[in-house]
Design a protein around this motif. Structure first.
Motif, mmCIF file in Angstrom:
data_model
loop_
_atom_site.group_PDB
_atom_site.id
_atom_site.type_symbol
_atom_site.label_atom_id
_atom_site.label_comp_id
_atom_site.label_asym_id
_atom_site.label_seq_id
_atom_site.Cartn_x
_atom_site.Cartn_y
_atom_site.Cartn_z
ATOM 1 N N LEU A 132 52.983 -9.094 56.587
ATOM 2 C CA LEU A 132 54.409 -8.762 56.121
ATOM 3 C C LEU A 132 55.411 -9.455 57.478
ATOM 4 C CD1 LEU A 132 54.496 -5.683 54.091
ATOM 5 C CD2 LEU A 132 54.698 -8.199 53.424
ATOM 6 N N MET A 189 64.692 -13.159 50.704
ATOM 7 C CA MET A 189 63.468 -13.293 51.044
ATOM 8 C C MET A 189 62.684 -14.204 50.041
ATOM 9 S SD MET A 189 60.163 -10.683 51.846
ATOM 10 C CE MET A 189 60.804 -10.144 53.541
ATOM 11 N N ARG A 217 62.072 -7.473 54.780
ATOM 12 C CA ARG A 217 60.878 -7.562 55.295
ATOM 13 C C ARG A 217 60.675 -6.157 56.096
ATOM 14 N NH1 ARG A 217 58.055 -6.769 59.295
ATOM 15 N NH2 ARG A 217 59.782 -6.027 60.358
#
Length: 221
Positions: free
Chosen positions: A201, A158, A82
């Motif tokens: 994000l 992720m 991330r």
């Protein structure tokens, strides 16, 4: 499952890799060479090779005297991916803002519409594919489509989390965040576009703790 082209081991790996990312094979599940070979219609050797590769990428783990198991989702790897995505994509969106054209805005609007339709159908796989396509389109528009390919290789953990959250949380927030990015681009506001991308994000920072609390057995530090 196996077709001509790539090696049998590569095809088995790609098949298992996709199933793990989509959550069809849950963290902690035991992998049986015999069962996987039977499902794939291949011998055990390419399955064994696929298991070795999955272990090397952190998607599987070997437990002595017990066998091979689906690896748990690494919280550290999710947070690292991330962080890298935010650093890279906030720069990319500024590049897009500096070289924007109407064709790109039209394409992004069409993608937003497709995301809404996928969400209404509750089609999680289509929604995640469209989400990736949105970000890939921005990278290409910035002249750095190859950067997205690098990011894709970093975000396996992720992506596993994304498939879980997409089944649990409402997609509307993500669609609204995408919409805010497009609107800022349309207005020619690079600062707002970057801020909207960063906010988008950082959503995982809200989602991850909640999922980890509800499914602690799926995660490792």
């Amino acid at each position: 499952m196996v077709t001509s082209g790539n090696s049998t081991a590569q095809q088995v790996y790609a098949w298992l890799h996709g199933r793990i990312l989509r959550g069809e094979l849950e963290p902690g599940a035991r992998l049986s060479e015999t069962e996987i070979a039977g499902q794939a219609g291949v011998s055990r050797q390419p399955v064994r090779e696929a298991f070795i590769r999955l272990t090397a990428t952190g998607l599987a783990e070997v437990r002595p005297q017990r066998g091979t198991f689906i690896g748990r989702i690494s919280v550290k790897a999710v947070l690292s991916a991330r962080l890298i995505r935010e650093a890279v994509e906030s720069d990319l969106i500024r590049m897009v803002s500096a070289n924007l054209d109407d064709a790109l805005l039209t394409r992004l609007d069409e993608q937003l519409a497709a995301q809404r339709e996928a969400s209404e159908r509750q089609d999680v796989e289509a929604f995640i594919t469209l989400d990736d396509r949105f970000h890939h389109s921005l990278a290409v528009a910035a002249g750095h489509g190859d950067v997205w390919d690098v990011l894709e290789g970093l975000k396996s953990q992720m992506n596993r989390l994304r498939h879980i959250t997409a089944r649990v949380f409402d997609h509307q927030k993500l669609i609204e965040q995408h919409g805010a990015i497009v609107q800022a681009l349309r207005e020619g506001n690079a600062d707002a576009a970057e801020q909207a991308m960063r906010l988008h994000l950082r959503q995982v920072l809200n989602d991850l703790p909640e999922i980890a609390r509800s499914k602690p057995e799926f995660f490792t530090k």
